[in-house]
Structure formats: structure tokens, C-alpha cells
Design a protein around this motif. Structure first.
Motif, PDB file in Angstrom:
ATOM      1  N   ASN A 240      -6.774  36.347  11.555  1.00 23.31           N
ATOM      2  CA  ASN A 240      -6.796  34.977  11.758  1.00 23.31           C
ATOM      3  C   ASN A 240      -6.078  34.254  12.387  1.00 23.31           C
ATOM      4  O   ASN A 240      -5.912  33.079  12.436  1.00 23.31           O
ATOM      5  CB  ASN A 240      -7.357  34.285  10.693  1.00 23.31           C
ATOM      6  CG  ASN A 240      -8.663  34.869   9.930  1.00 23.31           C
ATOM      7  OD1 ASN A 240      -9.604  35.105  11.033  1.00 23.31           O
ATOM      8  ND2 ASN A 240      -9.520  34.517   8.794  1.00 23.31           N
ATOM      9  N   TRP A 241      -4.478  35.049  12.136  1.00 23.25           N
ATOM     10  CA  TRP A 241      -3.059  34.066  12.880  1.00 23.25           C
ATOM     11  C   TRP A 241      -2.964  34.925  13.808  1.00 23.25           C
ATOM     12  O   TRP A 241      -2.909  37.054  14.027  1.00 23.25           O
ATOM     13  CB  TRP A 241      -2.457  34.576  11.945  1.00 23.25           C
ATOM     14  CG  TRP A 241      -2.234  32.751  11.587  1.00 23.25           C
ATOM     15  CD1 TRP A 241      -3.042  32.297  10.329  1.00 23.25           C
ATOM     16  CD2 TRP A 241      -1.398  31.712  11.409  1.00 23.25           C
ATOM     17  NE1 TRP A 241      -3.096  30.667  10.483  1.00 23.25           N
ATOM     18  CE2 TRP A 241      -1.994  31.017  10.121  1.00 23.25           C
ATOM     19  CE3 TRP A 241      -0.511  31.966  12.340  1.00 23.25           C
ATOM     20  CZ2 TRP A 241      -0.998  29.424  10.458  1.00 23.25           C
ATOM     21  CZ3 TRP A 241       0.777  30.452  12.115  1.00 23.25           C
ATOM     22  CH2 TRP A 241      -0.144  29.108  11.690  1.00 23.25           C
ATOM     23  N   PRO A 242      -2.150  34.627  15.075  1.00 18.17           N
ATOM     24  CA  PRO A 242      -1.105  35.555  15.661  1.00 18.17           C
ATOM     25  C   PRO A 242      -0.124  36.271  15.468  1.00 18.17           C
ATOM     26  O   PRO A 242       0.113  36.545  13.924  1.00 18.17           O
ATOM     27  CB  PRO A 242      -0.591  34.491  17.333  1.00 18.17           C
ATOM     28  CG  PRO A 242      -1.213  33.292  16.809  1.00 18.17           C
ATOM     29  CD  PRO A 242      -1.674  33.613  15.525  1.00 18.17           C
ATOM     30  N   PRO A 243       0.126  37.578  16.287  1.00 16.37           N
ATOM     31  CA  PRO A 243       1.343  38.179  15.634  1.00 16.37           C
ATOM     32  C   PRO A 243       1.785  38.081  14.972  1.00 16.37           C
ATOM     33  O   PRO A 243       2.681  36.649  15.450  1.00 16.37           O
ATOM     34  CB  PRO A 243       1.072  39.627  16.892  1.00 16.37           C
ATOM     35  CG  PRO A 243      -0.035  39.205  17.875  1.00 16.37           C
ATOM     36  CD  PRO A 243       0.020  38.075  17.816  1.00 16.37           C
ATOM     37  N   ASN A 244       3.329  38.614  14.602  1.00 19.44           N
ATOM     38  CA  ASN A 244       4.581  38.451  14.379  1.00 19.44           C
ATOM     39  C   ASN A 244       4.321  36.745  13.591  1.00 19.44           C
ATOM     40  O   ASN A 244       4.912  36.322  14.039  1.00 19.44           O
ATOM     41  CB  ASN A 244       5.183  38.563  15.685  1.00 19.44           C
ATOM     42  CG  ASN A 244       5.060  39.240  16.174  1.00 19.44           C
ATOM     43  OD1 ASN A 244       5.132  40.464  15.735  1.00 19.44           O
ATOM     44  ND2 ASN A 244       5.107  39.492  17.404  1.00 19.44           N
ATOM     45  N   GLY A 264       5.488  44.760  10.047  1.00 20.61           N
ATOM     46  CA  GLY A 264       4.149  45.280  11.730  1.00 20.61           C
ATOM     47  C   GLY A 264       3.187  45.783  11.576  1.00 20.61           C
ATOM     48  O   GLY A 264       2.578  46.696  12.687  1.00 20.61           O
ATOM     49  N   HIS A 265       2.068  44.381  11.230  1.00 24.74           N
ATOM     50  CA  HIS A 265       0.918  44.804  10.841  1.00 24.74           C
ATOM     51  C   HIS A 265       0.816  43.653  11.803  1.00 24.74           C
ATOM     52  O   HIS A 265       0.411  42.708  12.225  1.00 24.74           O
ATOM     53  CB  HIS A 265       0.527  44.652   8.899  1.00 24.74           C
ATOM     54  CG  HIS A 265       1.499  45.566   8.732  1.00 24.74           C
ATOM     55  ND1 HIS A 265       0.982  46.108   8.100  1.00 24.74           N
ATOM     56  CD2 HIS A 265       2.048  45.044   7.666  1.00 24.74           C
ATOM     57  CE1 HIS A 265       1.423  46.934   7.246  1.00 24.74           C
ATOM     58  NE2 HIS A 265       2.623  46.176   6.635  1.00 24.74           N
ATOM     59  N   HIS A 266       0.146  44.603  13.130  1.00 31.68           N
ATOM     60  CA  HIS A 266      -1.346  43.564  14.168  1.00 31.68           C
ATOM     61  C   HIS A 266      -2.744  43.118  13.867  1.00 31.68           C
ATOM     62  O   HIS A 266      -3.465  44.153  12.856  1.00 31.68           O
ATOM     63  CB  HIS A 266      -1.193  44.532  15.490  1.00 31.68           C
ATOM     64  CG  HIS A 266      -1.997  43.690  16.718  1.00 31.68           C
ATOM     65  ND1 HIS A 266      -2.446  43.477  17.238  1.00 31.68           N
ATOM     66  CD2 HIS A 266      -0.378  43.002  17.341  1.00 31.68           C
ATOM     67  CE1 HIS A 266      -2.512  42.153  17.516  1.00 31.68           C
ATOM     68  NE2 HIS A 266      -1.564  42.824  18.291  1.00 31.68           N
ATOM     69  N   PRO A 267      -2.543  41.437  13.284  1.00 30.29           N
ATOM     70  CA  PRO A 267      -3.723  41.406  13.018  1.00 30.29           C
ATOM     71  C   PRO A 267      -5.062  42.095  14.087  1.00 30.29           C
ATOM     72  O   PRO A 267      -6.759  42.699  13.948  1.00 30.29           O
ATOM     73  CB  PRO A 267      -4.149  39.906  13.399  1.00 30.29           C
ATOM     74  CG  PRO A 267      -2.876  39.597  14.410  1.00 30.29           C
ATOM     75  CD  PRO A 267      -2.147  40.806  14.141  1.00 30.29           C
ATOM     76  N   ASP A 268      -5.203  42.797  15.044  1.00 35.33           N
ATOM     77  CA  ASP A 268      -5.985  43.630  15.473  1.00 35.33           C
ATOM     78  C   ASP A 268      -7.041  44.710  15.312  1.00 35.33           C
ATOM     79  O   ASP A 268      -6.885  45.521  15.486  1.00 35.33           O
ATOM     80  CB  ASP A 268      -5.895  42.977  17.471  1.00 35.33           C
ATOM     81  CG  ASP A 268      -6.505  41.805  17.918  1.00 35.33           C
ATOM     82  OD1 ASP A 268      -6.567  40.688  17.098  1.00 35.33           O
ATOM     83  OD2 ASP A 268      -5.486  41.312  19.316  1.00 35.33           O
ATOM     84  N   SER A 287      -6.650  38.748   5.886  1.00 36.42           N
ATOM     85  CA  SER A 287      -6.612  38.089   6.100  1.00 36.42           C
ATOM     86  C   SER A 287      -6.260  36.685   5.550  1.00 36.42           C
ATOM     87  O   SER A 287      -5.824  37.101   4.781  1.00 36.42           O
ATOM     88  CB  SER A 287      -8.363  37.360   6.259  1.00 36.42           C
ATOM     89  OG  SER A 287      -8.395  35.643   5.600  1.00 36.42           O
ATOM     90  N   THR A 288      -5.688  36.261   6.672  1.00 34.94           N
ATOM     91  CA  THR A 288      -4.719  34.507   5.835  1.00 34.94           C
ATOM     92  C   THR A 288      -5.641  33.500   5.259  1.00 34.94           C
ATOM     93  O   THR A 288      -5.283  32.271   4.229  1.00 34.94           O
ATOM     94  CB  THR A 288      -3.908  34.255   6.924  1.00 34.94           C
ATOM     95  OG1 THR A 288      -5.118  33.807   7.573  1.00 34.94           O
ATOM     96  CG2 THR A 288      -3.245  34.763   7.856  1.00 34.94           C
ATOM     97  N   ASP A 289      -6.970  33.817   4.752  1.00 33.93           N
ATOM     98  CA  ASP A 289      -7.651  33.024   3.550  1.00 33.93           C
ATOM     99  C   ASP A 289      -7.151  33.229   2.672  1.00 33.93           C
ATOM    100  O   ASP A 289      -6.670  33.928   1.997  1.00 33.93           O
ATOM    101  CB  ASP A 289      -9.243  32.971   4.216  1.00 33.93           C
ATOM    102  CG  ASP A 289      -9.330  32.776   4.871  1.00 33.93           C
ATOM    103  OD1 ASP A 289     -10.309  31.751   5.768  1.00 33.93           O
ATOM    104  OD2 ASP A 289     -10.095  34.325   6.201  1.00 33.93           O
ATOM    105  N   SER A 290      -7.050  31.576   1.761  1.00 36.19           N
ATOM    106  CA  SER A 290      -6.738  31.701   0.662  1.00 36.19           C
ATOM    107  C   SER A 290      -7.591  31.568  -0.542  1.00 36.19           C
ATOM    108  O   SER A 290      -8.370  31.084   0.464  1.00 36.19           O
ATOM    109  CB  SER A 290      -5.541  31.137   0.160  1.00 36.19           C
ATOM    110  OG  SER A 290      -5.435  30.281   0.458  1.00 36.19           O
TER     111      SER A 290
END
Length: 344
Positions: A240-244, A264-268, A287-290
Motif C-alpha cells: 500500500n506504500w511506495p518502496p523504501n 529490502g522488501h519491495h511492496p510489489d 500490509s501497512t494497515d494497522s
């Protein structure tokens, strides 16, 4: 800095800018910082921010209306251009402008066009940054105040240096009010920030655990149980967020399983494994969801955002009680400092 400390109000240039009584801003945490929390903070004399990242214009409009129904005091809305699809962000900003929100807070990359559009509409602009370079860029683009985030902060972390180093560095270079963010949950932290030149503090973790926060009870309890060293800085929670885009969370089974591979984890490239559900929307592991009040599923595996200040948060209280406690502690810290001076 010119402070009016009568009755522990700590009024200064920031409170005058925002129209609040105390220089305490509640972070616009996406999910937990909804109308109930933002209104409670503002009503208690602080400055509440709605966390409306990637929310629909309809929800934003209803949340703004709910804040206004609960308090007559000013508040703001937090949006993040970098983490939002451009057309949705444009719609979010438009509804905030149309409803005449007093202030907008932006985060991550500095986008001068967004600052200009907001100020042209007559709203105050707060910009949260994590470096001296971005702080200068935000001021030059017209931001009315800059929030400086240290690496101690919870949630998404733009800062790479500790707040004790970054804050005074930024203060030396800016003319607009500077607000400290990261690791602050007590009145002593407020006094320390003011002593280093800040005009106020921006707090997330301490307000996440309040009764008014929309965070799930499980998340609140985990924060209250945390001790120093229990948070993890990582980019594992990336979907859900951009890389890095690193975050700070409480350690859980996901971070434990990663062992030393926290970056080193890319969202895609992360698997889409459903572990929870939020209002009919699937929530993926990584996911970035809490977890929110309305979330069901394996909450332990979700992103349990928390700053290093979680070690200082041990009870679930109201937002008003948090502000009252911080002011009481600030006054006590002032008295201790004065006592040291008399002894020397």
C-alpha cells in the motif's frame, strides 16, 4: 522562544498560529485518528489532526462534519501525497478546501504545488519532514510550520536521525515554528523539545491508546505492555506504500520470522496472503494497515505501529487526560529545573 506559562498553557507562536491553547498536536494516524480522537484533542486545548490517508472524499467530509459537531475548536486533516493515487489525492484535498478545514498537514515528500494550492485556499499548512533539507524545502515552499520527525517515531518514519540531534539542527535554519515528533509522550519530553527550540510537540503513540482512538483494543493493549526495545524499524510492512518507506512497529511473529532480513522488501514483490478483513476489504500480511476497531482476523500479524515512546505509555486513558498529564509533568519538570538552578 517567548512562552506564556501561566496555568501551564505554554502559549507561543505555534498556539497562536493554530488557535489552540497548548502546543500539543495529535498525529494524523491513518485509521486511529478519526473524528472522535481529533475532536477530543482539540476540545482539550491541543490541536487534533484527522488521519485521512487514502480515504474517500465522502468519508473525509463526514469525518470533518463529525469533528465540528463535537467541538468548536480548530483542527486539521493529515494527507500524504506520496502514498495516495494522484486523482484520489486531488479529490481528498478538494473536499478539505471546500469544507474550509482550518489546517492541512502533509507528510513524506515535499510537494510545493500542494502547499501553494492549500495556502491559496486560506488554510494553514503544516509539513512533516525527516531531514534538514526537506525542512528547508517545506519552509521555502510556504509551509507555516514544520514538524520534524526523528527515527524514534512510530508508523511510517521519514527521519533517519534521532530527534535530539535533528531538532536543534533544523531549528537553527528555519524561521517558521518547528514541532518535534518522535519519542515524546510525557511532559518532560515537551519541556525538552521546547528547550531545544521547538514550538511544540507532535505525538502519535500516546494518543493511539486513548479511549477515543479508533485503533483496535488489541493494538492499544500491546502498546501499553511494551517496554524499551520492543519496537522494530523495518520495511517489511510495505504493501500500500511506495518502496523504501520504513516503519516502526511493535515486534510480532512477522518481524520475528524475518530475523535479520528487516529491509529490502519491495511492496510489489511481497505475497498477497489475506490475514484479516476491514469492512469487507481484505488485509494482507505485510500490509501497512494497522488493526482498527472494525478489523477482524489475525491481528497479531498486522502492523502494530508504535514509537519508542510506547515504553512510556502504560495506561489507556482519555485524550483529555493525556494532555492534562503532560502539562502537569511539564510544570513539574520546570520546577525541578528551577530547583537545580537555585542549588548551583
Amino acid at each position: 522562544m517567548n512562552l506564556d506559562t501561566d496555568a501551564g498553557s505554554y502559549r507561543n507562536e505555534l498556539t497562536r498560529l493554530l488557535g489552540c491553547q497548548h502546543p500539543i498536536i495529535s498525529a494524523g494516524m491513518g485509521g486511529p485518528a478519526r473524528s472522535e480522537l481529533a475532536a477530543a484533542v482539540s476540545e482539550a486545548g491541543g490541536f487534533g489532526l484527522l488521519g485521512m490517508v487514502r480515504e474517500t472524499p465522502e468519508l473525509i467530509e463526514s469525518e470533518i462534519a463529525a469533528v465540528r459537531a463535537a467541538t468548536q475548536r480548530p483542527f486539521g486533516v493529515n494527507l500524504i501525497p506520496a502514498a495516495t493515487e494522484p486523482s484520489l489525492f486531488a479529490a481528498e484535498l478538494s473536499v478539505c478546501i471546500a469544507t474550509r478545514v482550518p489546517a492541512l498537514c502533509f507528510f513524506w515528500d515535499v510537494v510545493p504545488e500542494v502547499i501553494k494550492q492549500t495556502k491559496d485556499a486560506g488554510a494553514i499548512v503544516l509539513y512533516q519532514v525527516g531531514s534538514l533539507e526537506d525542512a528547508i524545502a517545506a519552509e521555502q515552499a510556504g509551509a507555516d510550520a514544520v514538524i520534524v520527525q526523528g527515527i524514534e517515531a512510530g508508523g511510517h518514519v521519514r527521519g533517519r536521525a534521532g530527534i535530539l540531534t535533528l531538532l536543534p539542527e533544523v531549528v537553527r535554519h528555519l524561521r517558521v515554528p518547528v514541532v518535534a515528533s518522535g519519542g515524546i509522550a510525557t511532559g518532560g519530553g515537551l519541556i525538552a523539545a521546547l528547550a531545544m527550540g521547538a514550538s511544540g510537540v507532535h505525538c502519535g503513540t500516546v494518543f493511539l491508546t486513548t479511549h477515543e482512538s479508533f485503533a483496535h483494543d488489541y493494538h492499544k493493549q500491546r502498546v501499553c505492555e511494551a517496554r524499551a526495545g520492543d519496537t522494530v524499524y523495518t520495511d517489511l510492512f510495505a504493501i500500500n506504500w511506495p518502496p523504501n518507506s520504513p516503519v516502526r512497529v511493535l515486534a510480532n511473529s512477522v518481524t520475528d520470522e524475518a530475523r535479520g532480513q528487516l529491509f529490502g522488501h519491495h511492496p510489489d514483490q511481497l505475497p498477497r496472503e489475506v490475514i484479516a478483513n476491514e469492512g469487507g476489504r481484505p488485509i494482507y500480511r505485510f500490509s501497512t494497515d494497522s488493526p482498527l476497531r472494525s478489523t477482524v482476523g489475525d491481528l497479531e500479524k498486522m502492523a502494530l505501529f508504535a514509537g519508542e515512546s510506547s515504553a512510556l505509555v502504560s495506561a489507556r486513558t482519555s485524550a483529555a487526560e493525556v494532555i492534562a498529564r503532560m502539562l502537569r509533568e511539564a510544570n513539574e519538570a520546570q520546577r525541578r529545573i528551577a530547583a537545580y538552578g537555585r542549588r548551583s
